[in-house]
Design a protein around this motif. Structure first.
Motif, short mmCIF file in Angstrom:
data_model
loop_
_atom_site.label_atom_id
_atom_site.label_comp_id
_atom_site.label_asym_id
_atom_site.label_seq_id
_atom_site.Cartn_x
_atom_site.Cartn_y
_atom_site.Cartn_z
N GLN A 221 71.75 5.47 -82.08
CA GLN A 221 72.36 5.76 -80.77
C GLN A 221 73.70 5.03 -80.61
O GLN A 221 74.02 4.51 -79.54
N LEU B 191 74.95 8.21 -84.98
CA LEU B 191 74.52 8.92 -83.79
C LEU B 191 73.87 10.19 -84.33
O LEU B 191 74.55 11.05 -84.89
N ALA B 192 72.55 10.25 -84.23
CA ALA B 192 71.82 11.31 -84.94
C ALA B 192 72.04 12.69 -84.33
O ALA B 192 72.10 13.68 -85.02
N SER B 193 72.16 12.73 -83.00
CA SER B 193 72.51 14.01 -82.39
C SER B 193 73.51 13.78 -81.26
O SER B 193 73.62 12.66 -80.75
N ASP B 194 74.23 14.83 -80.92
CA ASP B 194 75.27 14.72 -79.89
C ASP B 194 74.71 14.07 -78.63
O ASP B 194 73.56 14.30 -78.27
N ARG C 144 54.67 1.73 -85.52
CA ARG C 144 54.52 1.60 -84.07
C ARG C 144 54.32 0.13 -83.73
O ARG C 144 53.79 -0.63 -84.53
N LYS D 63 61.61 -0.52 -83.04
CA LYS D 63 60.90 -0.46 -81.76
C LYS D 63 60.78 0.96 -81.21
O LYS D 63 61.57 1.84 -81.60
N THR D 64 59.89 1.15 -80.32
CA THR D 64 59.73 2.46 -79.70
C THR D 64 61.00 2.85 -78.96
O THR D 64 61.68 2.00 -78.38
N VAL E 179 63.89 3.68 -80.13
CA VAL E 179 65.20 3.43 -80.75
C VAL E 179 65.81 4.73 -81.29
O VAL E 179 67.02 4.84 -81.44
N GLY E 180 64.93 5.70 -81.58
CA GLY E 180 65.45 6.98 -82.09
C GLY E 180 65.00 7.30 -83.51
O GLY E 180 65.70 8.02 -84.23
N LYS E 181 63.84 6.78 -83.90
CA LYS E 181 63.34 7.02 -85.26
C LYS E 181 63.07 8.51 -85.49
O LYS E 181 63.51 9.09 -86.48
N SER E 182 62.34 9.11 -84.55
CA SER E 182 61.99 10.52 -84.74
C SER E 182 63.23 11.41 -84.73
O SER E 182 63.35 12.33 -85.54
N THR E 183 64.16 11.10 -83.82
CA THR E 183 65.40 11.87 -83.75
C THR E 183 66.16 11.76 -85.07
O THR E 183 66.68 12.74 -85.60
N1 LIG Z 1 71.57 12.32 -77.71
C1 LIG Z 1 70.85 11.49 -78.47
N2 LIG Z 1 69.67 11.03 -78.03
C2 LIG Z 1 68.95 10.24 -78.85
C3 LIG Z 1 69.42 9.86 -80.12
N3 LIG Z 1 68.50 9.06 -80.68
C4 LIG Z 1 67.49 8.94 -79.79
N4 LIG Z 1 67.76 9.64 -78.67
C5 LIG Z 1 66.91 9.78 -77.49
O1 LIG Z 1 66.17 8.60 -77.28
C6 LIG Z 1 64.83 8.87 -76.96
C7 LIG Z 1 63.90 8.22 -77.96
O2 LIG Z 1 64.11 8.76 -79.23
P1 LIG Z 1 62.96 8.94 -80.31
O3 LIG Z 1 63.60 9.56 -81.49
O4 LIG Z 1 61.80 9.61 -79.75
O5 LIG Z 1 62.59 7.42 -80.60
P2 LIG Z 1 61.45 6.85 -81.53
O6 LIG Z 1 62.00 5.64 -82.16
O7 LIG Z 1 60.91 7.89 -82.41
O8 LIG Z 1 60.34 6.41 -80.48
P3 LIG Z 1 58.77 6.20 -80.72
O9 LIG Z 1 58.26 7.40 -81.46
O10 LIG Z 1 58.22 6.06 -79.35
O11 LIG Z 1 58.62 4.94 -81.51
C8 LIG Z 1 64.71 10.39 -76.92
O12 LIG Z 1 64.85 10.81 -75.61
C9 LIG Z 1 65.85 10.85 -77.75
O13 LIG Z 1 66.30 12.12 -77.35
C10 LIG Z 1 70.70 10.38 -80.55
O14 LIG Z 1 71.20 10.13 -81.65
N5 LIG Z 1 71.37 11.17 -79.70
#
Ligand SMILES: Nc1nc2c(ncn2[C@@H]2O[C@H](COP(=O)(O)OP(=O)(O)OP(=O)(O)O)[C@@H](O)[C@H]2O)c(=O)[nH]1
Ligand SMILES: [Mg+2]
Length: 377
Positions: free
Chosen positions: A154, A182-185, A79, A33-34, A36-40
């Motif tokens: 996360q 946890l992909a980033s702090d 998406r 889902k949007t 969730v942190g895929k890009s991170t």
């Molecule tokens: N500190 C931290 N923030 C995270 C982590 N993973 C996701 N986030 C936060 O969560 C939000 C969404 O993360 P994205 O990586 O953009 O999520 P996504 O799944 O790519 O979202 P869409 O592209 O909309 O589908 C952002 O503000 C990130 O910074 C993590 O491991 N650590």
């Protein structure tokens, strides 16, 4: 006599370029889902900030393919999993269609090799339809056999992550693993930061799951696990030691010691590809001249070889003007280990890749190399 450093460095650069061009391309679908942190996750696991470099190319209504020049990797980002039942089932079908299309191409570079299904641990609940979808996917997968890894994103609460992981494992789905990350702090409070973790486990699981012809690619593109890079690099050193030992089965006269060079260059090439840094000719020249070149303009000439032999316990006196099989192994191992050690320092941020060619970098390499020689076998 020996071989010109400049010439060997040039040939090594050509080999490295060729090996990188010939890497099989790794294709991963990252679903979830949007938010969730895929890009991170993608940016933390793979080099070159892949997910930030643009929106990717739409390949289906709800899927984009993210690629970057000189990175042998394609990420299919989904998406719309959050957009109600109808869209969800469209996305699911698109995922399955994309897998089937890859399969029917019979081309390793087009096939989908893995699916990461991402679930946010922090959202504190899994929708029943996500489990349903995982069931559906793992059912379809009995035919397509694309490994599914569930990534719990996360997961700053390890306790919640463990509970969710058990819950998913109890569903008896056809999945490879459930990996909390946890992909980033993550700043929990002003004075409490949860440290990133778990990405190395994800890479380890990928390494165990992907076929061997994709492992050099995996190591080349991943930036999350030094241990896995080193493991693969050590295997390359072991291969080179075996070759060098065989080449010197009949002891090599010192003047012919350069016959070990092709084996050693193949080893350096593989290690370079595994680490994935941008290694240019200046760097290769520095590596060679501070190890098997020992500061000279040539490498492994008679004089240099005899100087190297003096450093290996037992080899110098017993050698009688020749390089024995075990000595050939030691020289090759020391070169490989010194190179791995210096690239590990770059990985850990202790120096930049270009620092290897600096005076300090070269001195470090020489001292590493000598230490490995002294250790012998
Ligand atoms: N500190 C931290 N923030 C995270 C982590 N993973 C996701 N986030 C936060 O969560 C939000 C969404 O993360 P994205 O990586 O953009 O999520 P996504 O799944 O790519 O979202 P869409 O592209 O909309 O589908 C952002 O503000 C990130 O910074 C993590 O491991 N650590
Ligand atoms: Mg995103």
């Amino acid at each position: 006599m020996g071989v010109d450093v400049e010439k060997v460095a040039g040939e090594a650069i050509d080999l490295i370029g060729e090996k990188i061009r010939n890497l099989n391309k790794l294709n991963i679908i990252v679903a979830g889902k949007t938010g969730v942190g895929k890009s991170t996750l993608i940016n933390s696991v793979f080099r070159d900030n892949l997910a930030e470099t643009g929106m990717g190319k739409p390949v289906t209504t709800h899927m984009r393919k993210i690629t970057k020049k000189d990175v042998p990797l394609a990420i299919y980002d989904t998406r719309g999993f959050e957009l109600g039942k109808e869209v969800q089932s469209q996305v699911r079908q698109e995922v399955i269609d994309t897998i089937n299309k890859g399969l029917s191409s019979h081309d390793i570079n087009e096939a989908i090799h893995c699916i990461w299904y991402c679930i946010n641990t922090a959202s504190n609940r899994v929708e029943p339809e996500e489990i349903e979808w995982l069931k559906e996917l793992s059912e379809a997968n009995k035919v397509t056999k694309v490994p599914i890894i569930v990534v719990l994103t996360q997961s700053f609460s390890k306790k919640n992550a463990a509970a969710l992981r058990n819950m998913i494992l109890n569903e008896n789905l056809d999945i490879v693993q459930v990996v909390p990350v946890l992909a980033s702090d993550y700043d929990i409070d002003d004075d409490y930061v949860a440290k990133a973790y778990g990405l190395d486990v994800l890479i380890q699981v990928m390494g165990e799951t992907l076929p061997d012809e994709l492992i050099d690619t995996l190591q080349n593109v991943q930036i999350a696990s030094l241990a896995e890079k080193k493991r693969r690099a050590h295997a390359a050193v072991a291969t080179a030691i075996a070759s060098a030992t065989a080449e010197a089965a009949v002891p090599i006269p010192l003047a012919d010691s350069t016959m070990l060079i092709p084996t050693q260059m193949a080893m350096l090439t593989t290690i370079t590809v595994i680490f994935g840094f941008d290694v240019n000719k200046t760097i290769v020249r520095a590596v060679l001249s501070s190890t098997i070149g020992a500061g000279g303009a040539t490498i492994l000439g008679k004089t240099i070889a005899s100087n190297l032999l003096k450093m290996i316990p037992g080899a110098g006196s017993a050698a009688g003007g020749v390089i024995s099989a075990s000595t050939a192994g030691v020289i090759t191992a020391a070169l490989g280990e010194a190179y791995i050690a210096i690239l590990s320092m770059v990985f850990n941020g202790e120096m930049s890749i270009d620092d290897i060619a600096s005076k300090k970098g070269k001195e470090k390499l020489t001292s590493l190399y000598k230490d490995f020689l002294k250790r012998g076998k």
